[in-house]
Write a protein that holds these residues in place. Structure first.
Motif, PDB file in Angstrom:
ATOM      1  N   PHE A 102       0.739  -1.140  -0.095  1.00 25.01           N
ATOM      2  CA  PHE A 102      -0.187   0.055   0.081  1.00 25.01           C
ATOM      3  C   PHE A 102       0.855   1.110  -0.146  1.00 25.01           C
ATOM      4  CE2 PHE A 102      -2.072  -3.474   2.172  1.00 25.01           C
ATOM      5  CZ  PHE A 102      -3.318  -3.551   1.409  1.00 25.01           C
ATOM      6  N   VAL A 103       2.350   1.237  -0.119  1.00 25.32           N
ATOM      7  CA  VAL A 103       3.251   2.210  -0.046  1.00 25.32           C
ATOM      8  C   VAL A 103       3.431   2.690  -1.238  1.00 25.32           C
ATOM      9  CG1 VAL A 103       5.405   3.072   0.851  1.00 25.32           C
ATOM     10  CG2 VAL A 103       4.104   1.480   2.360  1.00 25.32           C
ATOM     11  N   GLY A 104       3.395   3.979  -1.677  1.00 26.70           N
ATOM     12  CA  GLY A 104       4.004   4.562  -2.771  1.00 26.70           C
ATOM     13  C   GLY A 104       4.612   5.983  -2.587  1.00 26.70           C
ATOM     14  N   ASN A 105       5.370   6.532  -3.677  1.00 30.21           N
ATOM     15  CA  ASN A 105       5.870   7.709  -3.581  1.00 30.21           C
ATOM     16  C   ASN A 105       6.791   7.835  -2.615  1.00 30.21           C
ATOM     17  OD1 ASN A 105       6.461  10.203  -4.738  1.00 30.21           O
ATOM     18  ND2 ASN A 105       4.970  11.303  -3.686  1.00 30.21           N
ATOM     19  N   PHE A 106       7.598   6.764  -2.130  1.00 33.07           N
ATOM     20  CA  PHE A 106       8.741   6.592  -1.179  1.00 33.07           C
ATOM     21  C   PHE A 106       9.929   7.495  -1.561  1.00 33.07           C
ATOM     22  CE2 PHE A 106      12.358   4.798   1.207  1.00 33.07           C
ATOM     23  CZ  PHE A 106      11.470   4.829   2.503  1.00 33.07           C
ATOM     24  N   ARG A 107      10.456   8.300  -0.805  1.00 32.53           N
ATOM     25  CA  ARG A 107      11.471   8.936  -1.023  1.00 32.53           C
ATOM     26  C   ARG A 107      12.244   9.241   0.249  1.00 32.53           C
ATOM     27  NH1 ARG A 107       8.122  13.722  -2.404  1.00 32.53           N
ATOM     28  NH2 ARG A 107       6.711  12.754  -1.102  1.00 32.53           N
ATOM     29  N   ALA A 108      13.555   9.686  -0.255  1.00 31.39           N
ATOM     30  CA  ALA A 108      14.579   9.849   1.281  1.00 31.39           C
ATOM     31  C   ALA A 108      15.372  11.190   0.868  1.00 31.39           C
ATOM     32  CB  ALA A 108      15.371   8.647   1.699  1.00 31.39           C
ATOM     33  N   PHE A 109      15.815  12.006   2.054  1.00 29.77           N
ATOM     34  CA  PHE A 109      16.490  13.072   1.600  1.00 29.77           C
ATOM     35  C   PHE A 109      17.492  13.506   2.630  1.00 29.77           C
ATOM     36  CE2 PHE A 109      12.178  13.855  -0.212  1.00 29.77           C
ATOM     37  CZ  PHE A 109      12.568  14.578  -1.466  1.00 29.77           C
ATOM     38  N   ASP A 110      18.527  14.029   2.334  1.00 36.82           N
ATOM     39  CA  ASP A 110      19.811  14.204   3.455  1.00 36.82           C
ATOM     40  C   ASP A 110      19.516  15.716   3.747  1.00 36.82           C
ATOM     41  OD1 ASP A 110      20.576  16.250   1.410  1.00 36.82           O
ATOM     42  OD2 ASP A 110      22.249  15.016   0.911  1.00 36.82           O
ATOM     43  N   LYS A 111      20.471  16.297   4.676  1.00 39.39           N
ATOM     44  CA  LYS A 111      20.256  17.530   5.266  1.00 39.39           C
ATOM     45  C   LYS A 111      20.089  18.555   4.441  1.00 39.39           C
ATOM     46  CE  LYS A 111      22.126  15.535   9.645  1.00 39.39           C
ATOM     47  NZ  LYS A 111      23.254  15.616  10.666  1.00 39.39           N
ATOM     48  N   ALA A 112      20.801  18.313   3.262  1.00 37.74           N
ATOM     49  CA  ALA A 112      20.696  19.411   2.240  1.00 37.74           C
ATOM     50  C   ALA A 112      19.557  19.325   1.249  1.00 37.74           C
ATOM     51  CB  ALA A 112      22.209  19.590   1.431  1.00 37.74           C
ATOM     52  N   GLU A 113      18.553  18.660   1.620  1.00 35.10           N
ATOM     53  CA  GLU A 113      17.656  18.606   0.695  1.00 35.10           C
ATOM     54  C   GLU A 113      17.677  17.636  -0.415  1.00 35.10           C
ATOM     55  OE1 GLU A 113      14.246  18.939   1.848  1.00 35.10           O
ATOM     56  OE2 GLU A 113      14.988  19.365   3.738  1.00 35.10           O
ATOM     57  N   ASN A 114      18.918  17.002  -0.602  1.00 35.61           N
ATOM     58  CA  ASN A 114      19.186  16.322  -1.904  1.00 35.61           C
ATOM     59  C   ASN A 114      18.279  15.001  -1.899  1.00 35.61           C
ATOM     60  OD1 ASN A 114      20.930  18.228  -2.808  1.00 35.61           O
ATOM     61  ND2 ASN A 114      22.426  17.536  -1.366  1.00 35.61           N
ATOM     62  N   LEU A 115      18.002  14.763  -2.794  1.00 36.00           N
ATOM     63  CA  LEU A 115      16.933  13.322  -2.834  1.00 36.00           C
ATOM     64  C   LEU A 115      18.253  12.239  -2.973  1.00 36.00           C
ATOM     65  CD1 LEU A 115      14.310  12.160  -3.334  1.00 36.00           C
ATOM     66  CD2 LEU A 115      14.967  12.139  -5.728  1.00 36.00           C
ATOM     67  N   LEU A 116      17.938  10.993  -2.088  1.00 34.18           N
ATOM     68  CA  LEU A 116      18.893  10.065  -1.720  1.00 34.18           C
ATOM     69  C   LEU A 116      18.475   8.770  -2.918  1.00 34.18           C
ATOM     70  CD1 LEU A 116      19.367   9.958   1.756  1.00 34.18           C
ATOM     71  CD2 LEU A 116      20.840  11.086   0.059  1.00 34.18           C
ATOM     72  N   PRO A 117      19.523   8.268  -3.346  1.00 37.35           N
ATOM     73  CA  PRO A 117      19.043   7.047  -3.964  1.00 37.35           C
ATOM     74  C   PRO A 117      18.134   5.920  -3.347  1.00 37.35           C
ATOM     75  CG  PRO A 117      21.268   7.125  -4.033  1.00 37.35           C
ATOM     76  CD  PRO A 117      20.670   8.299  -3.501  1.00 37.35           C
ATOM     77  N   VAL A 118      17.146   5.516  -4.015  1.00 38.68           N
ATOM     78  CA  VAL A 118      16.333   4.411  -3.285  1.00 38.68           C
ATOM     79  C   VAL A 118      15.935   3.258  -4.338  1.00 38.68           C
ATOM     80  CG1 VAL A 118      14.001   4.007  -2.345  1.00 38.68           C
ATOM     81  CG2 VAL A 118      15.324   6.018  -1.721  1.00 38.68           C
ATOM     82  N   VAL A 119      16.343   2.092  -3.750  1.00 37.00           N
ATOM     83  CA  VAL A 119      15.965   0.897  -4.584  1.00 37.00           C
ATOM     84  C   VAL A 119      14.856  -0.051  -3.845  1.00 37.00           C
ATOM     85  CG1 VAL A 119      16.819  -1.317  -5.323  1.00 37.00           C
ATOM     86  CG2 VAL A 119      18.122   0.730  -5.623  1.00 37.00           C
ATOM     87  N   ARG A 120      13.634  -0.344  -4.467  1.00 32.86           N
ATOM     88  CA  ARG A 120      12.831  -1.192  -3.776  1.00 32.86           C
ATOM     89  C   ARG A 120      13.293  -2.400  -3.991  1.00 32.86           C
ATOM     90  NH1 ARG A 120       6.573  -0.288  -3.649  1.00 32.86           N
ATOM     91  NH2 ARG A 120       5.841  -1.657  -1.981  1.00 32.86           N
ATOM     92  N   ARG A 121      13.795  -3.229  -2.874  1.00 36.65           N
ATOM     93  CA  ARG A 121      14.188  -4.536  -2.881  1.00 36.65           C
ATOM     94  C   ARG A 121      13.211  -5.338  -2.795  1.00 36.65           C
ATOM     95  NH1 ARG A 121      17.582  -6.252   2.343  1.00 36.65           N
ATOM     96  NH2 ARG A 121      19.283  -5.254   1.217  1.00 36.65           N
ATOM     97  N   ASN A 122      12.077  -5.508  -2.128  1.00 41.53           N
ATOM     98  CA  ASN A 122      10.772  -6.323  -2.383  1.00 41.53           C
ATOM     99  C   ASN A 122       9.741  -5.548  -2.010  1.00 41.53           C
ATOM    100  OD1 ASN A 122      10.857  -6.758   0.476  1.00 41.53           O
ATOM    101  ND2 ASN A 122      12.307  -7.972   0.478  1.00 41.53           N
ATOM    102  N   VAL A 123       8.501  -6.288  -1.770  1.00 40.54           N
ATOM    103  CA  VAL A 123       7.386  -5.506  -1.594  1.00 40.54           C
ATOM    104  C   VAL A 123       7.358  -4.875  -0.224  1.00 40.54           C
ATOM    105  CG1 VAL A 123       6.115  -7.528  -0.336  1.00 40.54           C
ATOM    106  CG2 VAL A 123       4.830  -5.841  -1.495  1.00 40.54           C
ATOM    107  N   ASN A 124       7.872  -5.195   0.855  1.00 38.83           N
ATOM    108  CA  ASN A 124       7.969  -4.579   2.012  1.00 38.83           C
ATOM    109  C   ASN A 124       9.490  -3.830   2.478  1.00 38.83           C
ATOM    110  OD1 ASN A 124       5.473  -5.512   2.878  1.00 38.83           O
ATOM    111  ND2 ASN A 124       6.281  -7.665   3.132  1.00 38.83           N
ATOM    112  N   GLN A 125      10.240  -3.781   1.689  1.00 36.71           N
ATOM    113  CA  GLN A 125      11.604  -3.143   1.847  1.00 36.71           C
ATOM    114  C   GLN A 125      12.067  -2.237   0.805  1.00 36.71           C
ATOM    115  OE1 GLN A 125      14.373  -6.654   2.397  1.00 36.71           O
ATOM    116  NE2 GLN A 125      13.882  -6.435   4.478  1.00 36.71           N
TER     117      GLN A 125
END
Length: 199
Positions: A102-125
């Motif tokens: 049920f999760v979408g639009n997953f994003r992560a940012f550092d302290k400078a508001e830079n978007l960090l690279p994210v890989v979806r490993r499986n349905v829950n990770q």
């Protein structure tokens, strides 16, 4: 108390035992906000850092989208790679519900508001890379009770629901966590309409 400047009000609550919540929520009406803190999310394990802190900001105002928006502010952690985990199941449900579906639009940012690279490993990770200076994680969670996903439906008591006049919040579905930090302190802040009652 913060001055109210809009139709929405901000409150901060801290984790309280499920047994206490059960006694609080017995007499709720349909216009109440039900906050169900499931112990599954809080299962303790060894923390990698004693100074890690997590603040969940839960937005319950996106009625039209039927989605709960989550901002997780993090401090005291950092690594080349972090694994963000959503629940596969929860004690007492006797089912596999894979909250990550049920999760979408997953994003992560550092302290400078830079978007960090994210890989979806499986349905829950989700694997967050270059996370040495991670600052926050954002994602959306669909309303499980109104979801078009029909396979392995989530039972009502373990799911989530968001309507204009009521909501059911369950951290087993909504609140993911960084692996290895389940024992770290958390706080939860809700953004919800001021006319709602909270139980």
């Amino acid at each position: 108390e913060q001055e109210k400047t809009s139709n929405f009000d901000y409150r901060t609550v801290h984790v309280i035992p499920t047994t206490l919540l059960q006694s609080i929520t017995r007499n709720l009406t349909m216009k109440n906000l039900i906050l169900v803190f499931n112990a599954a999310m809080l299962t303790c394990c060894t923390s990698f850092a004693n100074d890690a802190r997590f603040n969940y900001k839960i937005d319950l105002t996106q009625f039209e989208a039927d989605s709960i928006n989550v901002t997780l502010e993090v401090s005291g952690i950092g690594a080349d790679s972090l694994v963000f985990q959503f629940a596969t199941t929860a004690p007492g449900t006797y089912q596999r519900f894979d909250a990550g579906r049920f999760v979408g639009n997953f994003r992560a940012f550092d302290k400078a508001e830079n978007l960090l690279p994210v890989v979806r490993r499986n349905v829950n990770q989700f694997v967050i890379n270059n996370a040495t200076h991670i600052n926050k994680i954002l994602y959306e969670v669909d309303d499980t009770q109104g979801s078009p996903i029909k396979e392995n439906p989530v039972i009502a008591a373990a799911g989530s629901n968001l309507e204009k006049d009521n909501a059911l919040f369950n951290p087993a579905v909504v609140c993911g966590y960084v692996q290895g930090y389940q024992a770290s302190p958390i706080s939860v802040t809700f953004n919800y309409p001021r006319w709602w009652k909270v139980g």
